[in-house]
Design an enzyme around this catalytic site. Structure first.
Site, mmCIF file in Angstrom:
data_model
loop_
_atom_site.group_PDB
_atom_site.id
_atom_site.type_symbol
_atom_site.label_atom_id
_atom_site.label_comp_id
_atom_site.label_asym_id
_atom_site.label_seq_id
_atom_site.Cartn_x
_atom_site.Cartn_y
_atom_site.Cartn_z
ATOM 1 N N ARG A 32 -1.376 3.228 -8.432
ATOM 2 C CA ARG A 32 -1.013 1.507 -8.226
ATOM 3 C C ARG A 32 -0.319 0.939 -7.246
ATOM 4 O O ARG A 32 -0.886 1.789 -6.461
ATOM 5 C CB ARG A 32 -0.369 2.014 -9.904
ATOM 6 N N LEU A 35 1.474 4.001 -4.801
ATOM 7 C CA LEU A 35 0.204 5.299 -3.682
ATOM 8 C C LEU A 35 -0.624 4.280 -3.070
ATOM 9 O O LEU A 35 -0.733 4.679 -1.870
ATOM 10 C CB LEU A 35 -0.113 5.424 -5.033
ATOM 11 N N HIS A 36 -1.421 3.117 -3.140
ATOM 12 C CA HIS A 36 -1.674 2.199 -2.339
ATOM 13 C C HIS A 36 -1.023 2.011 -0.865
ATOM 14 O O HIS A 36 -1.163 1.960 0.058
ATOM 15 C CB HIS A 36 -2.182 0.564 -3.013
ATOM 16 N N LYS A 37 0.171 1.574 -1.574
ATOM 17 C CA LYS A 37 1.267 1.203 -0.197
ATOM 18 C C LYS A 37 1.335 1.766 0.739
ATOM 19 O O LYS A 37 0.789 2.388 2.192
ATOM 20 C CB LYS A 37 2.760 0.664 -0.914
ATOM 21 N N GLY A 40 -2.116 3.264 2.425
ATOM 22 C CA GLY A 40 -1.928 1.798 3.319
ATOM 23 C C GLY A 40 -1.163 1.995 4.547
ATOM 24 O O GLY A 40 -0.947 1.489 5.751
#
Lengths: 186, 294
Positions: A32, A35-37, A40
């Site tokens: 969520r 992890l995405h940050k 990214g």
């Protein structure tokens, strides 16, 4: 109802259309906001997400006899990952996103370009979803991100969802939005 | 006050709030199911919701993995030691977290670090009000982030909405908030509305409406009428359960009004997900349980 089993092939994914219900089985990876940050911003994950599904979920886990047991594992709101999702689909070869609420234009475009779908679960059905987890296989970033934000590797059996964004530009969320706005203007 | 007794009862309040959906909410979901046609996503969603409610109740499992902001409201007798109540509440929250009735759900806003026990600055929220009785009334709501994120506050007049400073303007705000939320607050939602107050008290009052039972009616005739009208209107939008279309977009609308300044007219909308986790207990002066409030 059609079934979708890990690893998700491009063909299987492209075969599904927005509005169709689907049963998911096999390995999925939770991830969520943190992890995405992380991905990214150039971070690498210790597992391959290729042909896999990212499950937007921060589960409740308890440690039991050395292993982990999942108590609740419903979907979290996906739109928060919009800034990173399209990049992750392209970069990691993700074939499926599992979550709730749908996603934005960039993700829809990436789904079309790379062959990926969005599967919507029933929000709040956390105990029911947890009952479809047959095994907690692994966890990464537990210390760094905490229980809710860690990358959990889960084995699923028979989890039902609705495809709301398909690999051909079909988008149930856009349809419902347009329809509700026109109902209001009536 | 008996510390052990109090802690045991507060823990039980948390456990039950997390795992056992109140009957009035479950009843509203069952009524909604009757409205939806078979084969639709709406019916499928509501079936799954009712199924998960049963699994959580029988399996003693959290209804949602987002165990939410913990909002405790106490009404205490004169001379009650609220520090002792707060300490017992924190201990009960820690224990419930260790046992998996609450997720590690509290994050340091500066460092991003997770708190292992949900005890942190501002968490859990505890509000103490002095009442006239000798008993202690404690209510708990667990409000998840998805529904909190789609909650809204308006300042009237709002030119874009064409909303003026009257109940017609309030109606426009509520419809706008629900249209913007679509399914993202985990529809069918329960909509708490606070009219008036300042930016803080209005929002708090909107949230307080969610402690009302779904089958009650506002004692203010004009507000009761608006609650009914909005419930009907919102369900006609066809947003449906989880925003996948259908005749059930909300399970209810609860409106309350505070006074306001001549210069201000705030409308606060607290969106609550279908999994309205709220319970309450009446405790004796020693902390023993007299009865449940919902």
């Amino acid at each position: 109802m059609k079934t979708l089993e890990y690893p998700f092939t491009k063909d299987a994914v492209q075969n599904l259309r927005a509005g169709e219900r689907v049963v998911l089985s096999g390995t999925v990876f939770t991830g969520r906001d943190r992890l995405h940050k992380f991905i990214g911003e150039g971070g690498t994950v210790p597992v391959s997400l290729k042909d896999g599904a990212l499950f937007h979920c921060g589960p409740v886990m308890v440690k039991e006899q050395g292993g982990w047991k999942v108590l609740a594992a419903g979907p979290t709101t996906s739109i928060r990952e919009e800034p990173y999702m399209a990049g992750i689909i392209g970069q990691c070869g993700v074939r499926g996103i599992i979550g709730k609420g749908g996603m934005g234009a960039a993700t829809a475009e990436a789904c079309k370009n790379h062959g990926c779908i969005y599967v919507h679960l029933v929000g709040g059905a956390a105990a029911l979803t947890a009952s479809c987890v047959t095994e907690v296989k692994d966890v990464f970033f537990l210390r760094e991100f905490g229980m809710a934000e860690a990358l959990w590797v889960l084995e699923l059996a028979g989890l039902e969802g609705v495809v709301t964004m398909d690999a051909h530009g079909g988008n149930l969320h856009q349809d419902v939005l347009r329809n509700s706005q026109s109902n209001f203007n009536k | 006050m008996s510390k052990a007794l109090l802690e045991r009862n507060l823990f039980e309040l948390i456990r039950r709030t997390s795992t056992d959906l109140p009957r009035d909410v479950e009843r509203a979901l069952k009524q909604a199911l009757k409205r939806e046609e078979s084969g639709t996503h709406a019916k499928w969603c509501l079936d799954k919701m009712l199924e998960t409610v049963a699994v959580s109740r029988s399996g003693n499992l959290p209804l949602c993995q987002d165990t939410g902001t913990l909002i405790f409201q106490f009404r205490v007798p004169t001379g009650c030691d609220t520090n002792a109540l707060a300490a017992a509440t924190r201990n009960a929250v820690s224990r419930a977290t260790r046992m998996g009735f609450l997720r590690e759900n509290t994050v340091d806003s500066v460092t991003g670090a997770a708190y292992a026990t949900n005890i942190a600055p501002g968490a859990p929220q505890m509000i103490f009000i002095q009442g006239a009785r000798k008993t202690i009334e404690v209510r708990l709501m667990m409000k998840g982030g998805g529904s909190e994120n789609v909650s809204k506050q308006y300042s009237l007049p709002d030119e874009k909405l064409g909303a003026g400073r009257d109940l017609a303007g309030v109606r426009s705000c509520v419809v706008d908030a629900v249209l913007q939320a679509q399914g993202r607050g985990c529809a069918p939602g329960i909509i708490g509305v606070g009219i008036g107050g300042d930016r803080v008290s209005g929002m708090a009052y909107a949230k307080k409406q969610l402690f009302r039972r779904l089958d009650d009616r506002s004692p203010v005739h004009a507000l009761a009428k608006l609650e009914d009208q909005l419930t009907k209107e919102l369900n006609g939008l066809d947003i449906g359960p989880m925003g996948l279309g259908g005749a059930t977009t909300v399970l209810g609308v609860k409106i309350g009004a505070l006074s306001r300044l001549p210069a201000s007219f705030f409308v606060a909308i607290s969106y609550m997900c279908w999994s309205l986790r709220r319970r309450g207990m009446l405790l004796g002066p020693e902390g023993g349980r007299l009865r449940w409030l919902y």
